[in-house]
Motif scaffolding. Sequence first.
Motif, PDB file in Angstrom:
ATOM      1  N   ARG A  37       0.841  -1.191   0.000  1.00 34.95           N
ATOM      2  CA  ARG A  37       0.000   0.000   0.000  1.00 34.95           C
ATOM      3  C   ARG A  37       0.880   1.246   0.000  1.00 34.95           C
ATOM      4  O   ARG A  37       1.891   1.320   0.689  1.00 34.95           O
ATOM      5  CB  ARG A  37      -0.903   0.017   1.241  1.00 34.95           C
ATOM      6  CG  ARG A  37      -1.880  -1.134   1.309  1.00 34.95           C
ATOM      7  CD  ARG A  37      -2.980  -1.012   0.269  1.00 34.95           C
ATOM      8  NE  ARG A  37      -3.706   0.236   0.391  1.00 34.95           N
ATOM      9  CZ  ARG A  37      -4.732   0.412   1.231  1.00 34.95           C
ATOM     10  NH1 ARG A  37      -5.124  -0.574   2.010  1.00 34.95           N
ATOM     11  NH2 ARG A  37      -5.348   1.578   1.299  1.00 34.95           N
ATOM     12  N   PHE A  38       0.489   2.231  -0.796  1.00 32.41           N
ATOM     13  CA  PHE A  38       1.167   3.528  -0.881  1.00 32.41           C
ATOM     14  C   PHE A  38       2.599   3.413  -1.413  1.00 32.41           C
ATOM     15  O   PHE A  38       3.437   4.286  -1.140  1.00 32.41           O
ATOM     16  CB  PHE A  38       1.178   4.249   0.480  1.00 32.41           C
ATOM     17  CG  PHE A  38      -0.170   4.317   1.127  1.00 32.41           C
ATOM     18  CD1 PHE A  38      -1.199   5.036   0.545  1.00 32.41           C
ATOM     19  CD2 PHE A  38      -0.429   3.622   2.305  1.00 32.41           C
ATOM     20  CE1 PHE A  38      -2.460   5.085   1.124  1.00 32.41           C
ATOM     21  CE2 PHE A  38      -1.683   3.664   2.900  1.00 32.41           C
ATOM     22  CZ  PHE A  38      -2.699   4.398   2.305  1.00 32.41           C
ATOM     23  N   CYS A  39       2.884   2.344  -2.166  1.00 35.92           N
ATOM     24  CA  CYS A  39       4.193   2.267  -2.812  1.00 35.92           C
ATOM     25  C   CYS A  39       4.272   3.305  -3.927  1.00 35.92           C
ATOM     26  O   CYS A  39       3.257   3.837  -4.378  1.00 35.92           O
ATOM     27  CB  CYS A  39       4.452   0.862  -3.362  1.00 35.92           C
ATOM     28  SG  CYS A  39       3.329   0.368  -4.705  1.00 35.92           S
ATOM     29  N   ARG A  40       5.475   3.598  -4.365  1.00 35.33           N
ATOM     30  CA  ARG A  40       5.702   4.540  -5.459  1.00 35.33           C
ATOM     31  C   ARG A  40       6.224   3.786  -6.672  1.00 35.33           C
ATOM     32  O   ARG A  40       6.952   2.792  -6.528  1.00 35.33           O
ATOM     33  CB  ARG A  40       6.713   5.616  -5.061  1.00 35.33           C
ATOM     34  CG  ARG A  40       6.358   6.420  -3.804  1.00 35.33           C
ATOM     35  CD  ARG A  40       4.995   7.039  -3.906  1.00 35.33           C
ATOM     36  NE  ARG A  40       4.741   8.055  -2.903  1.00 35.33           N
ATOM     37  CZ  ARG A  40       3.597   8.179  -2.251  1.00 35.33           C
ATOM     38  NH1 ARG A  40       2.620   7.307  -2.471  1.00 35.33           N
ATOM     39  NH2 ARG A  40       3.410   9.152  -1.390  1.00 35.33           N
ATOM     40  N   GLY A  80       6.522   1.424   0.388  1.00 36.78           N
ATOM     41  CA  GLY A  80       5.126   1.148   0.668  1.00 36.78           C
ATOM     42  C   GLY A  80       4.957   0.416   1.988  1.00 36.78           C
ATOM     43  O   GLY A  80       5.908   0.239   2.753  1.00 36.78           O
ATOM     44  N   SER A 118       7.919   6.713   4.596  1.00 38.28           N
ATOM     45  CA  SER A 118       6.615   6.547   3.957  1.00 38.28           C
ATOM     46  C   SER A 118       6.151   7.876   3.368  1.00 38.28           C
ATOM     47  O   SER A 118       6.593   8.939   3.795  1.00 38.28           O
ATOM     48  CB  SER A 118       5.564   6.062   4.968  1.00 38.28           C
ATOM     49  OG  SER A 118       5.952   4.874   5.597  1.00 38.28           O
ATOM     50  N   PHE A 119       5.256   7.807   2.396  1.00 38.27           N
ATOM     51  CA  PHE A 119       4.638   8.990   1.791  1.00 38.27           C
ATOM     52  C   PHE A 119       5.687   9.991   1.285  1.00 38.27           C
ATOM     53  O   PHE A 119       5.531  11.198   1.409  1.00 38.27           O
ATOM     54  CB  PHE A 119       3.679   9.663   2.781  1.00 38.27           C
ATOM     55  CG  PHE A 119       2.451   8.848   3.052  1.00 38.27           C
ATOM     56  CD1 PHE A 119       1.310   9.019   2.289  1.00 38.27           C
ATOM     57  CD2 PHE A 119       2.446   7.886   4.053  1.00 38.27           C
ATOM     58  CE1 PHE A 119       0.182   8.250   2.524  1.00 38.27           C
ATOM     59  CE2 PHE A 119       1.320   7.111   4.292  1.00 38.27           C
ATOM     60  CZ  PHE A 119       0.189   7.294   3.526  1.00 38.27           C
ATOM     61  N   GLU A 140       4.677  14.116   2.326  1.00 41.12           N
ATOM     62  CA  GLU A 140       3.733  14.104   1.198  1.00 41.12           C
ATOM     63  C   GLU A 140       4.088  15.142   0.127  1.00 41.12           C
ATOM     64  O   GLU A 140       3.201  15.809  -0.432  1.00 41.12           O
ATOM     65  CB  GLU A 140       2.296  14.312   1.689  1.00 41.12           C
ATOM     66  CG  GLU A 140       1.783  13.182   2.562  1.00 41.12           C
ATOM     67  CD  GLU A 140       0.277  13.239   2.775  1.00 41.12           C
ATOM     68  OE1 GLU A 140      -0.460  13.259   1.780  1.00 41.12           O
ATOM     69  OE2 GLU A 140      -0.153  13.277   3.952  1.00 41.12           O
ATOM     70  N   HIS A 150       0.309  16.646  -5.281  1.00 44.48           N
ATOM     71  CA  HIS A 150       0.413  15.282  -5.783  1.00 44.48           C
ATOM     72  C   HIS A 150       0.117  15.172  -7.273  1.00 44.48           C
ATOM     73  O   HIS A 150       0.598  14.250  -7.943  1.00 44.48           O
ATOM     74  CB  HIS A 150      -0.504  14.342  -4.976  1.00 44.48           C
ATOM     75  CG  HIS A 150      -1.923  14.298  -5.459  1.00 44.48           C
ATOM     76  ND1 HIS A 150      -2.876  15.206  -5.057  1.00 44.48           N
ATOM     77  CD2 HIS A 150      -2.551  13.460  -6.328  1.00 44.48           C
ATOM     78  CE1 HIS A 150      -4.020  14.926  -5.645  1.00 44.48           C
ATOM     79  NE2 HIS A 150      -3.859  13.886  -6.415  1.00 44.48           N
ATOM     80  N   GLN A 186      -3.621   4.761  -6.879  1.00 44.33           N
ATOM     81  CA  GLN A 186      -2.834   5.349  -5.802  1.00 44.33           C
ATOM     82  C   GLN A 186      -1.640   6.126  -6.318  1.00 44.33           C
ATOM     83  O   GLN A 186      -1.232   7.120  -5.734  1.00 44.33           O
ATOM     84  CB  GLN A 186      -2.337   4.251  -4.847  1.00 44.33           C
ATOM     85  CG  GLN A 186      -3.239   4.049  -3.672  1.00 44.33           C
ATOM     86  CD  GLN A 186      -2.644   3.133  -2.628  1.00 44.33           C
ATOM     87  OE1 GLN A 186      -1.585   2.557  -2.790  1.00 44.33           O
ATOM     88  NE2 GLN A 186      -3.356   2.997  -1.534  1.00 44.33           N
ATOM     89  N   TYR A 187      -1.057   5.650  -7.413  1.00 42.18           N
ATOM     90  CA  TYR A 187       0.140   6.310  -7.946  1.00 42.18           C
ATOM     91  C   TYR A 187       0.288   5.883  -9.402  1.00 42.18           C
ATOM     92  O   TYR A 187      -0.271   4.877  -9.834  1.00 42.18           O
ATOM     93  CB  TYR A 187       1.378   5.888  -7.140  1.00 42.18           C
ATOM     94  CG  TYR A 187       2.449   6.963  -7.063  1.00 42.18           C
ATOM     95  CD1 TYR A 187       2.330   8.028  -6.168  1.00 42.18           C
ATOM     96  CD2 TYR A 187       3.579   6.913  -7.868  1.00 42.18           C
ATOM     97  CE1 TYR A 187       3.304   9.004  -6.089  1.00 42.18           C
ATOM     98  CE2 TYR A 187       4.560   7.882  -7.793  1.00 42.18           C
ATOM     99  CZ  TYR A 187       4.421   8.927  -6.901  1.00 42.18           C
ATOM    100  OH  TYR A 187       5.387   9.923  -6.818  1.00 42.18           O
TER     101      TYR A 187
END
Length: 362
Positions: free
Chosen positions: A109-112, A125, A159-160, A209, A262, A355-356
Amino acid sequence: MDLIPGLPNEIALECLIRLPVDQFSKAASVCRKWNGEIKLPEFLRRRKFSGLTRPVLAMVQSMVATVKKSEGDTALFSTQVYRLSVCDPENGSWYDLPPIPELIDGLPRFCRIVGVGSDLVVIGGCDPDTWRVMDCVFVYNFISGSWRRGADMPGQQRSFFGCASDSDRMIVVAGGHDDEKNAMKSALSYDVVKDEWITLPDMVMERDECKVVFHKGKFHVIGGYPTWAQGHFENDAEVFDTATWQWQLEDDFLSVINTSPHSCIEGDDGRLYLCRGGDVAVKEDPTWQKLAGLPAGITSVAYLTACQGKLILVGRGQFDELYSIYALDLDVESDGKVKKWTKVETSDEYSGHVQYGCCLEI
């Protein structure tokens, strides 16, 4: 041995460089000669020189499932399982990349993700089950159609964070927060070819962020917020100068405060674009100007990118479960107005939350 029996190798090579991106790995498995030719750096250079490269949109997108309501009707919704979906914006085709062998149950989750040449790099993530912060790096090569493990991201848990590439071989990772939710001002550089991480000088400001954009030949770290200002975005940016090996602060980069960066991206024309409020703005140095409103009914933008003279937007309305994709042609009409958004037809399977994302030219 000829590449294609009965054809001069020069002509055969012209045939190979015209293959669609999703057929490279299959063609490379035909024979040893094709495999060696397709994997040569000269192959992609020749494809680019001939004007045959094509944009590829890669997204961290949730799976879509069907649920049965109490009234007997069915509805679609985005799940919490994410995979890598790929879109060819020229012909509208979609497909999934093969899962990462070590993560067959879904992406962190929230990986780039970042595009570098013909590689797609997945960084960091959180474990989808334990929420443990991960520092792993995985690299997918569109030519071979295979994954490899990269060197783990060094340093404390992050993270983020923001990240971007120069589209050649270098990636910059900056900001984010640590395991105690403290905003970070540290930055790293990853050489995809050497599989090596380098620690960069700290930025001037903490930036949780934030968004990293490679713009005008330099890495820009835009916005974000310090620990004490949780969720209140700054409007400045920092630019890394490789000549002096220092960060340079640019005040009032976004012009307005408390705007998430973002969606900020660089277009094909070298200008920056950003969704803010109900509009898309373009940076006409030094100010931002309204370019167009968001597509009708869209209140939440998950992803914005640019390719082949168009902006591509993924978003949804206030009460929508699934996401829609729109394109805006940046060519100016004769009356001076920009063309309107057009909806890109997408199957329900590829209407999940994004998400990305990133755009590659292969």
